[in-house]
Scaffold this motif. Structure first.
Motif, PDB file in Angstrom:
ATOM      1  N   UNK A  75      38.098 -56.242 -38.805  1.00 38.29           N
ATOM      2  CA  UNK A  75      38.499 -55.813 -37.461  1.00 38.29           C
ATOM      3  C   UNK A  75      37.288 -55.667 -36.547  1.00 38.29           C
ATOM      4  N   UNK A  76      36.207 -55.118 -37.088  1.00 39.85           N
ATOM      5  CA  UNK A  76      34.987 -54.958 -36.306  1.00 39.85           C
ATOM      6  C   UNK A  76      34.413 -56.315 -35.896  1.00 39.85           C
ATOM      7  N   UNK A  77      34.399 -57.261 -36.850  1.00 36.08           N
ATOM      8  CA  UNK A  77      33.841 -58.578 -36.562  1.00 36.08           C
ATOM      9  C   UNK A  77      34.753 -59.387 -35.647  1.00 36.08           C
ATOM     10  N   UNK A  78      36.061 -59.229 -35.812  1.00 36.25           N
ATOM     11  CA  UNK A  78      37.004 -59.942 -34.947  1.00 36.25           C
ATOM     12  C   UNK A  78      36.828 -59.499 -33.495  1.00 36.25           C
ATOM     13  N   UNK A  79      36.632 -58.202 -33.300  1.00 37.90           N
ATOM     14  CA  UNK A  79      36.417 -57.680 -31.946  1.00 37.90           C
ATOM     15  C   UNK A  79      35.123 -58.247 -31.352  1.00 37.90           C
ATOM     16  N   UNK A  84      32.393 -62.254 -27.653  1.00 39.51           N
ATOM     17  CA  UNK A  84      31.411 -63.318 -27.451  1.00 39.51           C
ATOM     18  C   UNK A  84      32.047 -64.647 -27.066  1.00 39.51           C
ATOM     19  N   UNK A  85      33.169 -64.987 -27.723  1.00 38.16           N
ATOM     20  CA  UNK A  85      33.698 -66.347 -27.593  1.00 38.16           C
ATOM     21  C   UNK A  85      35.142 -66.425 -27.119  1.00 38.16           C
ATOM     22  N   UNK A 270      34.272 -69.565 -37.092  1.00 33.73           N
ATOM     23  CA  UNK A 270      34.427 -68.130 -37.336  1.00 33.73           C
ATOM     24  C   UNK A 270      34.017 -67.783 -38.769  1.00 33.73           C
ATOM     25  N   UNK A 271      34.312 -68.662 -39.715  1.00 32.29           N
ATOM     26  CA  UNK A 271      33.920 -68.423 -41.111  1.00 32.29           C
ATOM     27  C   UNK A 271      32.404 -68.302 -41.218  1.00 32.29           C
ATOM     28  N   UNK A 298      24.516 -69.521 -36.103  1.00 34.29           N
ATOM     29  CA  UNK A 298      24.280 -70.504 -35.056  1.00 34.29           C
ATOM     30  C   UNK A 298      25.653 -71.045 -34.672  1.00 34.29           C
ATOM     31  N   UNK A 299      25.948 -71.023 -33.400  1.00 33.87           N
ATOM     32  CA  UNK A 299      27.270 -71.490 -32.991  1.00 33.87           C
ATOM     33  C   UNK A 299      27.487 -72.940 -33.406  1.00 33.87           C
ATOM     34  N   UNK A 300      26.476 -73.770 -33.212  1.00 34.29           N
ATOM     35  CA  UNK A 300      26.559 -75.165 -33.648  1.00 34.29           C
ATOM     36  C   UNK A 300      25.257 -75.514 -34.368  1.00 34.29           C
TER      37      UNK A 300
END
Length: 538
Positions: A75-79, A84-85, A270-271, A298-300
């Motif tokens: 839940x913390x990471x999903x928020x 951010x994205x 997300x993984x 890194x996003x990409x």
């Protein structure tokens, strides 16, 4: 005037590639309308390039099947991820076994669009099962957990070990082994010790979620329960009793990417965030989990792969599929392995050092073992003699290459594994002096030699020694002569760099290369599949 526009992988790579430049020449004497139209064309190209990357890249919602014990961290990471994205993570919290059942039911559903994108299991055995059933494609390690006995703070019942749970008058709870990983883990270890049957008969409460058991202990509904150590860390009112009997059981919390995800690249992004060393894993550690090392977020990310030229045709489609599914950049450099390993010396311990090296032959992996982790055998291919289509010199084997007037092409042993193997082969066959004296061309790559035979049709060279895999696309244009000698073959191992900061991503890349669809591609190119063996250094 020349205008240069960078329309390659915009925003995806910090590494400049000249091939991504598109040049427009504008005559300043012509109408400004020409410039305007050209500019619009470029803008359109840029727009299409940014949209056309990965399937479902802009998806706004991902659905996660999540083991209940990970709820607080997730839940913390999903928020954080949404902030951010702007991607929403919808989570279904339950026991790992129950969630696997939901995944299976979804797979059997007639609905065209499946719901699940990710599956976070408390025990990787559930991920293995999901893989076997084709429900999960990729997996990422997230954390470790061990079962403990949860009691109220201060341990009012004086419990110190599993044996104490069998005492008269004690109310004990466990999770259903068929629905939750902690129940399955407890059953596995306690069956071995001979405690399970007696404990199962005594259990007062059996529930599907480990968090339900923790709440029961907290409220005093039961005196003790077998839960995860990380579960107790979430409840300040509880205390963990560690019995060495339970402590020897450690499970791996693992995140799987669902095969039928609506947007694999979004799910994998997300993984990677959740399993990253600097974003996701610190949250798990704060919540009482042990964690393995992870890749930095890194996003990409950009994965650098160096490979012997012989492997190029067999892997290029797999590289493309991996790039698109993961939503990452993959920079590939193909060449002679002698030249590649020499180049490695100049870039060692820099960001340019390859994350993955796929060698032409075992000898060129052994030469760089100090720089790579344990290598894995992928394939092998035979060395053959290539001649013009009608084989005008009637070449039947190695000895014929020493005939008067023969014009032979070989790979350069200083630059290529093929060249080095050719020298070794001729020496082992006792033909080195006779045959090597006929060499007129020493090439850096086998592709050059193949082209010499195909294009010149015997006008420049009578024969060349190459790999059978090099001939995949020209077999109808040449004569292929088998070399009957045990040294006439090369093995292709693959390995991850010791200094790679993207070792998890590199592991998934290698898994792609070792996949059944990749095996078929290798075999179609003339390789023999060897995946499964491990060699090299640790």
């Amino acid at each position: 005037m020349v205008l240069l526009f960078y329309i390659g992988s915009l925003g995806r790579s910090s590494r400049f590639n000249a091939s991504h430049l598109v040049s427009f020449r504008v005559n300043t004497m012509k109408s400004s309308r020409v410039f305007l139209v050209s500019g619009l064309v470029v803008v359109a190209l840029i727009y299409m390039m940014t949209l056309g990357g990965n399937k479902g890249e802009s998806i706004g919602t991902l659905h996660l099947y999540c083991a209940a014990n990970m709820r607080k961290s997730v839940e913390e990471l999903a928020k954080k991820y949404f902030e951010k994205y702007k991607v929403t993570i919808e989570a279904d919290y339950d026991g790992s076994g129950s969630l696997l059942g939901k995944l299976q039911a979804e797979a059997r559903s007639a609905r065209e669009e499946k719901r699940g994108d990710l599956y976070l299991a408390a025990d990787d055995s559930y991920i293995f099962k999901a893989r076997e059933k084709g429900l999960v494609a990729e997996s990422l390690p997230v954390a470790y957990m061990r079962p403990v006995i949860a009691v109220q703070k201060g341990n009012p019942k004086g419990i110190s070990k599993v044996e104490d749970l069998l005492a008269e008058g004690l109310k004990v709870a466990v999770c259903n082994p068929d629905q939750a990983a902690v129940g399955r883990s407890a059953r596995r270890v306690l069956q071995e010790s001979g405690h399970w049957d007696r404990l199962e008969k005594k259990v007062t409460v059996m529930k599907p979620k480990v968090t339900d058991l923790a709440n029961d202990v907290k409220l005093g509904t039961v005196d003790a329960a077998i839960v995860w150590d990380s579960t107790v860390a979430m409840y300040p009112e509880l205390q963990a009793i560690r019995d060495p009997l339970l402590g020897k059981e450690r499970v791996n919390v693992t995140l799987g990417v669902v095969s039928s995800s609506r947007s694999p690249s979004s799910a994998l992004r997300f993984a990677r965030f959740l399993a990253s060393e600097d974003e996701g894993l610190p949250v798990f550690r704060e919540n009482g989990f042990e964690t393995p090392g992870g890749d930095p977020w890194e996003e990409i990310p950009e994965l650098v792969v160096w490979s012997g030229g012989v492997n190029r045709l067999a892997i290029e489609e797999s590289v493309k599929e991996f790039r698109e599914r993961e939503g990452v950049e993959v920079v590939t450099i193909f060449g002679g392995c002698g030249a590649l390993t020499a180049q490695m010396k100049t870039v060692w311990d820099t960001p340019r050092f390859p994350d993955v090296y796929f060698a032409c032959d075992r000898v060129y992996m052994d030469n760089v073992n100090d720089w790579y982790l344990s290598s894995e055998d992928v394939s092998e291919t035979d060395m053959v003699i290539l001649a013009p289509k009608d084989n005008p010199r009637r070449i039947r084997g190695l000895e014929d290459l020493g005939a008067d007037g023969m014009r032979l092409g070989v790979a350069d042993p200083a630059k290529s594994a093929l060249g080095r193997l050719t020298v070794r082969l001729l020496k082992k066959a006792g033909l080195y002096e006779k045959v090597y004296s006929k060499v007129e061309t020493r090439a850096g790559t086998a592709d050059f030699l193949v082209n010499q035979i195909v294009v010149s049709e015997g006008k420049s060279l009578d024969a060349v020694i190459v790999y059978l895999a090099n001939t995949a696309r020209v077999r109808d244009k040449v004569a292929i002569v088998k070399i009957d000698h045990p040294e006439a073959r090369a093995e292709q191992p693959i390995a991850i760099s010791r200094i790679s900061t993207r070792s998890r991503l590199a592991r998934r890349f290698i898994d792609k290369i070792l996949s059944p669809v990749s095996q078929e591609r290798f075999e179609n190119m003339g390789f023999r599949w060897q995946a499964g063996g491990k060699e090299g250094s640790e």
